[in-house]
Design an enzyme around this catalytic site. Structure first.
Site, mmCIF file in Angstrom:
data_model
loop_
_atom_site.group_PDB
_atom_site.id
_atom_site.type_symbol
_atom_site.label_atom_id
_atom_site.label_comp_id
_atom_site.label_asym_id
_atom_site.label_seq_id
_atom_site.Cartn_x
_atom_site.Cartn_y
_atom_site.Cartn_z
ATOM 1 N N ASP A 94 0.851 -1.193 0.000
ATOM 2 C CA ASP A 94 0.000 0.000 0.000
ATOM 3 C C ASP A 94 0.896 1.255 0.000
ATOM 4 O OD1 ASP A 94 -2.420 1.370 0.208
ATOM 5 O OD2 ASP A 94 -2.437 1.296 2.411
ATOM 6 N N HIS A 95 0.666 2.154 -0.926
ATOM 7 C CA HIS A 95 1.416 3.424 -0.985
ATOM 8 C C HIS A 95 2.927 3.254 -1.037
ATOM 9 C CE1 HIS A 95 -2.127 5.922 -0.593
ATOM 10 N NE2 HIS A 95 -2.551 5.090 0.349
ATOM 11 N N SER A 236 -12.928 4.408 4.596
ATOM 12 C CA SER A 236 -13.546 4.062 5.882
ATOM 13 C C SER A 236 -14.769 4.937 6.128
ATOM 14 C CB SER A 236 -12.529 4.249 7.024
ATOM 15 O OG SER A 236 -11.675 3.128 7.092
ATOM 16 N N SER A 279 -8.780 2.529 8.561
ATOM 17 C CA SER A 279 -9.170 3.224 9.802
ATOM 18 C C SER A 279 -10.338 2.556 10.519
ATOM 19 C CB SER A 279 -9.546 4.679 9.491
ATOM 20 O OG SER A 279 -8.429 5.356 8.976
#
Ligand code: G3H
Ligand code: 13P
Ligand code: ZN
Length: 331
Positions: A94-95, A236, A279
């Site tokens: 991720d990222h 989220s 989140s």
């Protein structure tokens, strides 16, 4: 240590996205950093028969150790089989913020990587992304790129305002990079405070309703690149019942506002094939831990609070899969 993800029983995103596009649902991309999160994800996916993308950020890799994570992902595949369902599992970075990080993850058995050049000038984003794609595709690892900047914090990079994805750039970006999927910015953002209360309207029950996502931008992009998998970060919903539990038992989450689930449901039926949720999982775990520790102050066995946290997380993931993403029974 070099290992190909296929030896670990993992899959890349290609077929999963093709099916998700045709079936009008989205694959869950849940972040994990520890054993309880991984167990909850696998249990939820087994019970609902959903494919899943296990997501690891650069920070998670630093927190948990890259070697341990690689064995945990392999363990997730075996654990699902032991529970009786052969869940298709993607291990995704991720990222990713550099070529070196993406390369290292591929060597450690990741089946998919994100190279996030969204904060770079357009031409530099293309150059970096294309370099990662060229390397990753040699190992049949799929690559997610990003155009447009989400407000908030993405690992160590933060932006105060959104820069929505410019539809006029997407075809050129795809052509020059060869990415397999594209993350876009249409009004979501990372973390638990996605909107300020003053940006929201109050409904008749006094509930704060945030401004809607920019579905017009999503639709314009879909028209230009029909059938191409789109990714939604920052998805989220920040469940208010869980935030209330956190605050009741000593927490201080102020003005926590997420993306309404109906909007994510709508996105999942479009070209959005991957929806990122981190989140909400953090909130579910924290609510359960705070409740146990507040009600049982003498408790000091971590299993007594991490167990309920894992159960709460599993319920949350099952709800997302069935009621929001629609990826249940898609194995
Ligand atoms: O996009 C960010 C993800 O929620 C990961 O967060 O960098 O704190 O692990 P992290
Ligand atoms: P949330 O903070 O909304 O869960 O977003 C997670 C995410 O986009 C991970 O890449
Ligand atoms: Zn993200």
């Amino acid at each position: 240590m070099v290992v190909n993800y296929k030896e670990l029983g993992l899959v890349n995103t290609r077929d999963l996205f093709k099916k998700a596009m045709a079936g009008k649902y989205a694959i869950p991309a849940f972040n994990f950093n520890n054993m309880e999160q991984m167990q909850a994800i696998v249990q939820a996916c087994v019970e609902t028969q959903s494919p899943v993308i296990l997501q690891i950020s650069k920070g998670a890799r630093q927190y948990a150790n890259q070697t341990l994570l690689r064995y945990m992902a392999q363990g997730a595949v075996e654990y699902a089989k032991e529970l009786g369902v052969n869940v298709p599992i993607v291990l995704h970075l991720d990222h990713g913020d550099s070529f070196e990080l993406c390369k290292s993850c591929i060597e450690y058995g990741f089946s998919s990587v994100m190279i996030d050049g969204s904060h770079l000038p357009y031409e530099e984003n293309i150059k970096l992304t294309a370099k990662v794609v060229e390397y990753a595709h040699q190992y049949d690892v799929t690559v997610e790129g990003e155009l447009g900047v989400l407000a908030g914090v993405e690992d160590e990079v933060s932006a105060e305002h959104h820069t929505y994805t410019r539809p006029e750039e997407v075809q050129d970006f795809l052509q020059h990079t060869g990415v397999d999927s594209l993350a876009i910015s249409i009004g979501t953002s990372h973390g638990a405070n996605k909107f300020k209360p003053e940006q929201c309207q109050r409904n008749a029950d006094g509930v704060l309703i945030p401004p809607p996502l920019r579905f017009d931008i999503l639709e314009a992009i879909e028209k230009l690149i029909p059938g191409f998998p789109i990714v939604l970060h920052g998805s989220s919903s920040v469940p208010q019942d869980l935030v209330a539990i956190i605050n009741k038992y000593g927490g201080a989450m102020k003005d926590a506002i997420g993306i309404p689930e109906e909007q994510l449901r709508r996105a999942a039926t479009s070209a959005v094939c991957k929806i990122n949720i981190d989140s909400d999982g953090r909130i579910a775990m924290t609510a359960a831990v705070r409740e146990v520790l507040a009600n049982k102050p003498a408790e000091f066995d971590p299993r007594k609070y991490l167990g309920p946290a894992r159960d709460g997380l599993k319920q949350l993931y099952m709800h997302k899969i069935v009621n929001v993403l629609g990826s249940d029974h898609k194995i």
